[in-house]
Design a protein around this motif. Structure first.
Motif, short mmCIF file in Angstrom:
data_model
loop_
_atom_site.label_atom_id
_atom_site.label_comp_id
_atom_site.label_asym_id
_atom_site.label_seq_id
_atom_site.Cartn_x
_atom_site.Cartn_y
_atom_site.Cartn_z
N VAL B 8 0.92 -1.01 0.06
CA VAL B 8 0.04 0.10 0.00
C VAL B 8 0.81 1.08 0.00
O VAL B 8 1.67 1.35 1.01
N ILE B 9 0.85 2.01 -1.13
CA ILE B 9 1.55 3.16 -0.99
C ILE B 9 0.54 4.42 -0.77
O ILE B 9 -0.56 4.64 -1.64
N ASN B 10 0.57 5.07 0.27
CA ASN B 10 -0.27 5.99 0.78
C ASN B 10 0.30 7.40 0.37
O ASN B 10 1.08 7.93 1.19
N LEU B 11 -0.39 8.35 -0.51
CA LEU B 11 0.25 9.61 -0.77
C LEU B 11 -0.47 10.53 -0.07
O LEU B 11 -0.12 11.65 -0.32
N ARG B 37 11.39 9.07 -10.82
CA ARG B 37 10.48 9.80 -9.89
C ARG B 37 10.51 9.28 -8.77
O ARG B 37 10.62 8.14 -8.62
N LEU B 38 10.17 10.14 -7.66
CA LEU B 38 10.31 9.55 -6.29
C LEU B 38 9.29 8.27 -5.94
O LEU B 38 9.96 7.09 -5.41
N ILE B 122 2.31 -0.67 4.77
CA ILE B 122 2.19 0.74 4.33
C ILE B 122 2.99 1.65 4.27
O ILE B 122 3.76 1.94 5.14
N THR B 123 3.20 2.33 3.27
CA THR B 123 4.21 3.23 3.20
C THR B 123 4.09 4.31 2.17
O THR B 123 2.85 4.35 1.74
N GLY B 124 5.15 5.43 2.11
CA GLY B 124 4.84 6.45 1.23
C GLY B 124 5.51 6.46 0.05
O GLY B 124 6.42 5.46 -0.28
N SER B 125 5.78 7.89 -0.65
CA SER B 125 6.70 7.76 -1.67
C SER B 125 7.94 8.82 -1.41
O SER B 125 8.90 8.61 -2.19
N ASN B 126 7.93 9.38 -0.14
CA ASN B 126 8.91 10.51 -0.19
C ASN B 126 9.99 10.14 0.79
O ASN B 126 10.99 10.79 0.95
#
Lengths: 384, 366
Positions: B8-11, B37-38, B122-126
């Motif tokens: 899960v990529i949570n932006l 891209r990030l 669950i993680t993000g992109s930055n």
């Protein structure tokens, strides 16, 4: 399923004169231009010309080529209808045989072509570096109401005896084909690119297959036969860069052509991109004391030394204090520290250890073989 | 090999950061490191660990992201089983946008019900890391934790990061607001693992109470009730959240300290650019250069993205030049960040400082 035109790309060539570069791989898979393999050029031409059904005929050392082609994704040829198909020789009720010549290779795949019920078939080879719009050639073919159209190039008169020469009337109708004539009557050389009306080619392939004296070859048999029969065979004049890279010298020269300030062959045209399989490398890194001039360098390279007038493929390392000049360095090659390389083709994954010397200014082109290891301190000017 | 983790990529938590570069794109699609891209880093980290189903939850400005990701082909995520799912923000029945990520998960709960994996990461992109999710999951299971958060100790104490406090046996006892004080020891690396069932239960409970943030609305208030465990990540971390962090993290790449060499390969959208051409008289040092560039001038300590042109006698120093920008003859660019397709006309000078790099917006002609 119908396709107006199907391309058949002859990619079984051994490329003997490329020596160690084709010992384990077919000629169309040979590296060119920092990023590409020879076959990328005809395949990209197909895609850019709107041809979406391409049969690739393989035979000699096909493993590397097959893996490279995959299902044609890189060239946008992974299509639901048509797309790219690899066509190796196969076993049939009539027997099991290798492809016995260019015409035989197509003949053995008649049913592949029949499935698409094409009006035209384009015959290509995987031996040349060029950009060509096959759609324009097809337009000329239709305009002349030709049975066969052969793409031709004007070559210098003194070189004409090395080519298959076509003698034409003013309207480009071909009335004679001479293979390597001693006294050429024209300087229009065949490029080995043909468009046939499928019914005409089909008939001739079947007839040719029944002829026991035939060598089952387009240049030697099929084309002369269509002329003998008085069919409408026309030339299509191509202008532009076209280079056979079948020898070490010509492969090296064609790479060096890319380094001119205004290169005779432009890889940078956004309207005619050359597609290739992407190796997913990081951007190239040019180090603190590096010096890079007049060169073409691909991703994944890491350069700490000096690179002058050379072509570097992806993932090449050049160590501190080294000089690479007038050379072609293929993927994955490792060049240590204080190495000097002049006028060489270093094949993929070769290792040149610290302090070694390869080639010499003004010398013969030296080839370092794939995975070859040149030990530290060695002076390697010529292969004996 | 199948994987028990659903990616899960949570932006949703990244909105509003680095506004100079996110006017027309979200943070996940900010270009980084010459050709990426990030989002490529998190996606690559997931697929190299055989996570083969990834959902990306967006909140806004996702055109550029969708264009970049396409069918997920470049990441091997164009699958008939699993693969890539991009979720546009869920809207309230009256069309009003939701406030946060929790509502987004809730509205797309069908995705979680359908997926077969028993755990979610669950993680993000930055926040760029190379966290080994498989190892983290094994750790999660062996500790019998409800939730496992990854943390790091030695890396930067940036203003964006959230410090966490650990109790006995690495149990998480506190999660602070963003911003680091000198006493803080541990940084949360924006990566969580828990079972899918717990995740769904927490989402449902919290949304019914009107909460909208997973970390602050759900996990933080329940630290005493749930067993939230810390997983110590020892690899590199790069965090992009502002102009300065973007600039500094980019410059780290040039010193070989970046994360890009810690992946065997990084996957991204293919552009089919030819190799880069260096002309006679070019002078390039300490530079990260993507393909398709044409360099005639001088480049020092800089990053050039795909298709950049540096003309004769032009000078680029300590700068980041995004794709298809053109630096014309004699122009000077120093301590600057150029977005895509910027043209610096002949003889013009763009000069920022190391502490305050100048940012030039997309398609500007200077």
């Amino acid at each position: 399923m119908k396709q107006e035109m199907v391309a058949m790309l002859l990619a079984g060539g051994e490329g003997k004169r490329l020596g160690p570069l084709t010992r384990k791989t077919a000629k169309p898979a040979v590296n060119f231009g920092g990023k590409y393999r020879i076959i990328d050029f005809p395949l990209s031409n197909c895609t850019n010309s709107g041809i979406t059904t391409v049969g690739v005929l393989t035979q000699y050392e096909p493993l590397e080529l097959n893996r490279y082609l995959g299902i044609g994704t890189a060239w946008d040829l992974d299509r639901r209808n048509g797309g790219l198909a690899i066509l190796p020789p196969y076993q049939a009720q009539s027997g099991k045989n290798w492809y016995e010549g260019t015409a035989n290779a197509i003949y053995r795949n008649l049913s592949y072509i029949d499935d698409y019920d094409p009006d035209y078939v384009l015959i290509l080879s995987g031996d040349h570096i060029y950009k060509m719009d096959y759609e324009k050639m097809l337009e000329a073919h239709k305009e002349k109401q030709a049975d066969v159209t052969i793409s031709v190039m004007e070559v210098p008169w003194d070189e004409a005896p090395r080519f298959g020469i076509l003698n034409t009337a003013d309207d480009l109708r071909i009335n004679e084909f001479e293979e390597k004539p001693e006294e050429p009557k024209s300087n229009l050389a065949s490029m080995g690119i043909y468009i046939f009306n499928w019914n005409v080619l089909r008939e001739h392939l079947i007839k040719d297959a029944e002829d026991e004296t035939s060598s089952f070859d387009f240049g030697k048999n099929i084309i002369p036969n269509t002329l003998l029969q008085g069919l409408d065979v026309f030339a299509y004049k191509f202008k532009g860069y076209w280079k056979d890279v079948g020898t070490i010298q010509s492969l090296w020269e064609a790479n060096m052509d890319l380094l001119e300030e205004e290169p005779p062959f432009d890889l940078y045209d956004p309207e005619w991109k050359i597609y290739s399989v992407n190796p997913n490398q990081t951007p190239q890194y040019i180090g603190k004391d590096a010096c890079v001039e007049q060169s073409v360098i691909n991703e994944g390279c890491h350069i700490e030394g000096e690179v002058q007038h050379s072509v570097l493929f992806y993932d090449v390392r050049v160590g501190e204090g080294s000089l690479v000049k007038d050379s072609v360095i293929m993927p994955g090659a490792r060049i240590g520290k204080d190495v000097t390389i002049h006028r060489a083709i270093v094949a993929s994954c070769a290792v040149i250890e610290d302090g070694a010397t390869v080639g010499e200014p003004g010398g013969e082109i030296v080839v370092i073989e794939p995975h070859e290891n040149i030990e530290s301190g060695t002076v390697f000017k010529q292969r004996v | 090999m199948t994987n028990d983790l659903l990616g899960v990529i949570n932006l949703g938590t990244e909105q509003g950061l680095f506004p100079e570069f996110t006017g027309h794109r979200n943070l996940a699609s900010v270009p980084f490191s010459g050709r990426y891209r990030l989002i490529d880093f998190t996606l690559t980290n997931m697929i190299t660990q055989n996570i083969n189903q990834v959902g990306i939850f967006t909140l806004d400005k996702y055109r550029s992201l969708m264009d970049h990701l396409g069918s997920g082909k470049e990441w091997d995520l164009d699958r008939s089983q699993g693969g890539l799912h991009i979720f546009p923000p869920a809207l309230k029945p009256d069309g009003e946008a939701y406030l946060g990520d929790l509502a987004n998960f809730s509205m797309h709960r069908e995705h979680f019900i359908r997926s077969k994996q028993p755990y979610v990461v669950i993680t993000g992109s930055n926040v760029l890391t190379t966290i080994d999710y498989t190892d983290m999951l094994a750790h999660h299971k062996s500790m019998g934790a409800d939730i496992t958060l990854a943390y790091t100790t030695h890396e930067q104490k940036c203003g964006y990061c959230r410090p966490i406090r650990l109790g006995e046996n690495d149990r998480v006892v506190g999660i602070s607001e963003r911003g680091f004080s000198p006493d803080d020891e541990y940084t949360y690396t924006e990566t969580i693992i828990m079972s899918k069932n717990l995740f769904m239960r927490l989402v449902d409970e919290a949304t019914s109470k009107g909460e909208y943030d997973l970390l602050d609305g759900v996990i933080r208030p329940q630290l005493h009730r749930l067993h939230v465990h810390g997983y110590h990540y020892v690899g590199k971390m790069q965090v992009i959240h502002s102009v300065l962090s973007y600039y500094n993290e980019s410059m780290r790449l040039l010193r070989g300290e970046g994360i890009i060499y810690d992946f065997p390969h990084i996957y991204t959208k293919i552009k089919h650019e030819p190799p880069t051409r260096y002309l006679k008289g070019s002078k390039v040092n300490e530079a990260l250069v993507a393909n398709g560039c044409k360099i005639h001038g001088e480049v020092q300590n800089s990053i050039l993205f795909r298709g950049v042109q540096v003309s004769k006698h032009a000078r680029v120093k300590n700068s980041i030049i995004s794709s298809k920008s053109i630096i014309e003859e004699g122009a000077v660019v120093e301590n600057a960040i150029l977005d895509k397709e910027v043209v610096v006309k002949r003889g013009q000078v763009i000069r920022g400082t190391i502490d305050e790099p100048i940012v030039i917006a997309k398609r500007t002609v200077v």
